[in-house]
Every structure is written in structure tokens, then in C-alpha cells.
Design an enzyme around this catalytic site. Structure first.
Site, short mmCIF file in Angstrom:
data_model
loop_
_atom_site.label_atom_id
_atom_site.label_comp_id
_atom_site.label_asym_id
_atom_site.label_seq_id
_atom_site.Cartn_x
_atom_site.Cartn_y
_atom_site.Cartn_z
N GLN A 170 -12.00 -10.54 12.84
CA GLN A 170 -12.59 -9.91 11.66
C GLN A 170 -12.49 -10.85 10.46
O GLN A 170 -11.44 -11.44 10.21
CB GLN A 170 -11.87 -8.60 11.35
CG GLN A 170 -12.53 -7.79 10.23
CD GLN A 170 -11.83 -6.46 9.98
OE1 GLN A 170 -10.63 -6.42 9.82
NE2 GLN A 170 -12.59 -5.38 9.97
N GLY A 171 -13.58 -10.98 9.71
CA GLY A 171 -13.61 -11.79 8.51
C GLY A 171 -13.98 -10.93 7.31
O GLY A 171 -15.10 -11.04 6.79
N SER A 204 -11.10 -9.59 4.71
CA SER A 204 -10.18 -9.82 3.60
C SER A 204 -10.25 -11.27 3.10
O SER A 204 -10.49 -12.20 3.87
CB SER A 204 -8.74 -9.52 4.02
OG SER A 204 -8.58 -8.15 4.32
N SER A 224 -7.38 -11.54 12.17
CA SER A 224 -6.65 -11.40 13.44
C SER A 224 -7.39 -12.09 14.57
O SER A 224 -8.59 -11.88 14.76
CB SER A 224 -6.46 -9.92 13.79
OG SER A 224 -5.71 -9.27 12.79
N GLU A 231 -12.22 1.72 12.61
CA GLU A 231 -10.87 1.17 12.53
C GLU A 231 -9.86 2.25 12.17
O GLU A 231 -8.76 2.30 12.72
CB GLU A 231 -10.83 0.06 11.49
CG GLU A 231 -9.44 -0.57 11.32
CD GLU A 231 -9.43 -1.67 10.29
OE1 GLU A 231 -9.04 -2.80 10.64
OE2 GLU A 231 -9.81 -1.42 9.13
N GLU A 267 -0.88 2.20 -0.22
CA GLU A 267 -1.29 2.64 -1.56
C GLU A 267 -2.78 3.00 -1.59
O GLU A 267 -3.17 4.00 -2.20
CB GLU A 267 -0.99 1.54 -2.59
CG GLU A 267 0.51 1.30 -2.84
CD GLU A 267 1.17 0.48 -1.73
OE1 GLU A 267 2.41 0.40 -1.71
OE2 GLU A 267 0.44 -0.07 -0.87
#
Length: 376
Positions: free
Chosen positions: A126-127, A129, A161, A244, A357
Site C-alpha cells: 500500500q502506498g 501514508s 507494508s 481495511e 485518536e
């Protein structure tokens, strides 16, 4: 939540249990690197050959098209058999990229990628963040400029990841100059072998390197690799995140119940002791999480906010379970490499997939109706 399974469901459960008993590898999976990739692909290929890959994927895309109840049964038996963790190198492909392509991809994209995913031929990463855009995904700055029939991508991603062993990446980039926040983004399929890509593994507390930074230096990606429409990436990404936070981690959530029962058997606490009370509380919390997982999976219509409830509950409970394991083992934890590894890995749970959060903000605003907190 009480599920009422049919006789046919019981037959399905027995078949799953029998196959898993005969097929689960005896050797534990490696934690990272090429060995982890090879292990994960071999296990997925074995599952596919046995008819146990893509349980809930539509049959027209190579899955079995079975009901949510059957998916629950499969994962119940999967974790009971102590099968390899679902959070391995194939996780992103099976639970992010594949479902997103089914929901939003073109006919050509589905035909090329979905069979490779289900049969254990490829790894995806996954790209999303970035160093300045983690949980605040709309702030991402990696750009894709249209040049002819390609996008030219420049920028950086982080916490990707399995990027060090991946064939493809689900990549979210900014393709419309002048637009801010969630406008002007695109979700694209990035071939990780493309010139201009540099992957730098990141070692975590547990000593594993399944996270990585990825750098893009004039990487050319065909426009045909855009999933959905150009500049429509936010909508596509929300589909990805809904998978997800809702269905992707079912196996992990149910596995906590198994871990708690194993821990109780290991500790054998004296009745009435503080440890007995602590483990009883963990057992109750795991049962609560299991019920919440079932409710979220079966609820119609489902909402993205439901996933935040489950994600937050799972993340914090996982940390408590692994902390209790370390306390039960005591000094033995120093030589129990798997227990120590799992304990250190659990620190990431309240960060990955949206921080605790962020999940609390979603719950507060979308479920409880509390006013939005404005940034200072």
C-alpha cells in the site's frame, strides 16, 4: 450476537476443519523478507488449490461467492487450526487491492490482476501514508503529472507494508494541480519494478522489516493503471479503507479469542487471584470483540463508522492480551522469541489503519454526533 447456522453451514465447517487439519504448515512463517514472501505465496497457492481462496469474492472473479456467515465459519476454523496469520505478505492484495479492483476497477484491470492475486502469484503493498500525511490522508503531496498516456510520479510514501517484496502497489497520488485536500487525487496501480522506484525498509521494535519507505523519481505509470477515473482517487480510496477497517482483519480479530484461551491454559491462574480476574476480563473483552465483528460484517446497510469501532476495540485489546502474555511468561519471555515479537509488534496496532485518536474522532462525530474538533 447469536448466529444460527444451518445444517449446510455445519457441513461447510466440517470440510474447512478437515482441510485445515491436513494442510496447515508445520513450520512457522518467517517474519519478513524474501523468505516471508515465498512462504505466504506458497500457503495462498495451497489454499487456492484446495478451493479455500477468495471465500467471499464473487464467483465471476474467481472466488466462491459465499455468504458472510460462511466467511465467519472459515475464519473461526482458520484461527482454531492455528493457521498462518492472515496479516502476511498477501494481506494487502487479498483484502485491499483485490476488493477495490472488484468494486472500482476496469474490466481489463480485473482480468489481469484478480487471478494472480487469488492464486498466490503476486504480492501487493500500500502506498497511502506519507511523512506529512499519515492518518490525515487528504494532505498527501506525492504528485502525478499527466504526460501523454502516462503519469509521471514524484514524491515519497512511508509505512508501506511489504514494499520490499511487492510486485504491485495501490498508490494514492495528487494528479490535479491547484486542488487541495481530498480533491484531485487518483488511485493507481504501480508496478514496483518500474524505473525510478527506491524502497528503503524500516526496522520496527520487533526487529522485522515489513514496513518501508518508497521514493518515486520520475516514475512513469500508464494512465490505463488509474482505478476509477482520474482525480477520483478519494472515492476509490474510501472503498479501500472500508475494506481495511471492516472485513480485512476478521481473522486477526477472531484470533484474539484463541490467544486468550491459550494464555489461560498456560497461566492456570488460582481461582480468585488477580491474574484470574485479569484473564477473565480479557476473555469477556475478546467475546465482545467477536460479537462486534459479526455484527459489523452482517449489518445491512453497513457504515464506515462501524469499522472504526471494531478497529479501535481490536487494537487496544490486542495490546492488553500481548502484555498479559509477557506478564504470565515473566523471565521466560526473554527467550520466548515469538511472544516477545508479538508483544513488540502490538505497539503498532493503535497506529496502523488510522490511529486510535483518528478512530475516536470518527466515532465521536459520525456515531455520537459530537461537534467536529477544529485544529488549532
Amino acid at each position: 450476537m447469536q448466529l444460527n447456522f444451518t445444517v449446510e453451514d455445519d457441513v461447510f465447517r466440517a470440510a474447512a476443519r478437515e482441510w485445515l487439519l491436513a494442510s496447515v504448515p508445520a513450520a512457522p512463517p518467517p517474519h519478513d523478507g524474501p523468505a516471508a514472501r515465498a512462504y505466504a505465496l506458497a500457503w495462498l497457492a495451497r489454499c487456492h488449490a484446495g478451493g479455500w481462496s477468495g471465500i467471499s469474492w464473487p464467483s465471476e472473479y474467481g472466488g466462491r461467492g459465499l455468504s458472510p456467515e460462511r466467511l465467519i465459519i472459515w475464519y473461526e476454523e482458520y484461527v482454531r487450526a492455528r493457521a498462518p496469520s492472515v496479516l502476511d505478505c498477501t494481506f494487502v492484495a487479498l483484502n485491499h487491492a483485490g476488493p477495490t479492483l472488484i468494486a472500482c476497477g476496469s474490466t481489463e484491470q480485473k482480468a489481469f490482476h484478480l487471478p494472480k492475486i487469488l492464486t498466490g502469484q503476486v504480492i501487493w503493498c500500500q502506498g497511502f501514508s506519507e511523512p506529512g500525511a499519515g492518518s490525515d490522508l487528504a494532505s498527501l503531496a506525492t504528485t502525478g503529472v499527466v504526460e501523454g498516456d502516462h503519469l509521471v510520479v514524484n514524491g515519497q510514501k512511508i509505512w508501506s507494508s511489504f514494499a520490499d517484496v511487492a510486485d504491485y502497489q495501490e498508490l494514492l497520488i495528487r494528479t490535479a494541480p491547484g486542488f487541495r485536500r481530498h480533491q484531485g487525487l487518483s488511485w493507481v496501480i504501480c508496478d514496483m519494478r518500474s524505473p525510478g522506484i527506491t524502497v528503503r525498509p524500516i526496522e520496527n521494535l520487533a526487529g522485522a522489516t515489513h514496513f518501508a519507505e518508497v521514493f518515486y523519481d520520475n516514475v512513469r505509470i500508464p494512465l490505463s493503471n488509474v482505478v476509477g477515473d482520474l482525480h477520483d482517487g478519494w472515492r476509490v480510496a474510501m472503498n479501500t479503507l472500508s475494506f481495511e477497517r471492516k472485513t480485512a482483519a476478521i481473522g486477526l480479530q477472531l484470533d484474539l479469542s484463541v490467544k486468550v484461551e491459550d494464555l489461560i491454559a498456560l497461566a492456570m491462574p488460582a481461582p480468585g487471584s488477580a491474574m484470574a480476574e485479569r484473564l477473565a476480563t480479557l476473555r469477556a473483552e475478546a467475546a465482545s470483540l467477536r460479537a462486534m465483528t459479526y455484527r459489523t460484517l452482517l449489518r445491512q446497510p453497513a457504515t464506515a463508522s462501524d469499522g472504526s469501532l471494531v478497529r479501535l476495540c481490536f487494537a487496544e485489546l490486542a495490546q492488553r492480551v500481548h502484555r498479559a502474555t509477557m506478564d504470565v511468561l515473566g523471565a521466560e519471555a526473554l527467550i520466548a522469541s515469538q511472544a516477545t515479537h508479538d508483544y513488540l509488534e502490538s505497539y503498532s496496532e493503535t497506529i496502523a489503519g488510522g490511529t486510535a485518536e483518528i478512530q475516536r474522532n470518527i466515532i465521536a462525530e459520525r456515531i455520537l454526533g459530537l461537534p467536529r474538533v477544529k485544529a488549532a
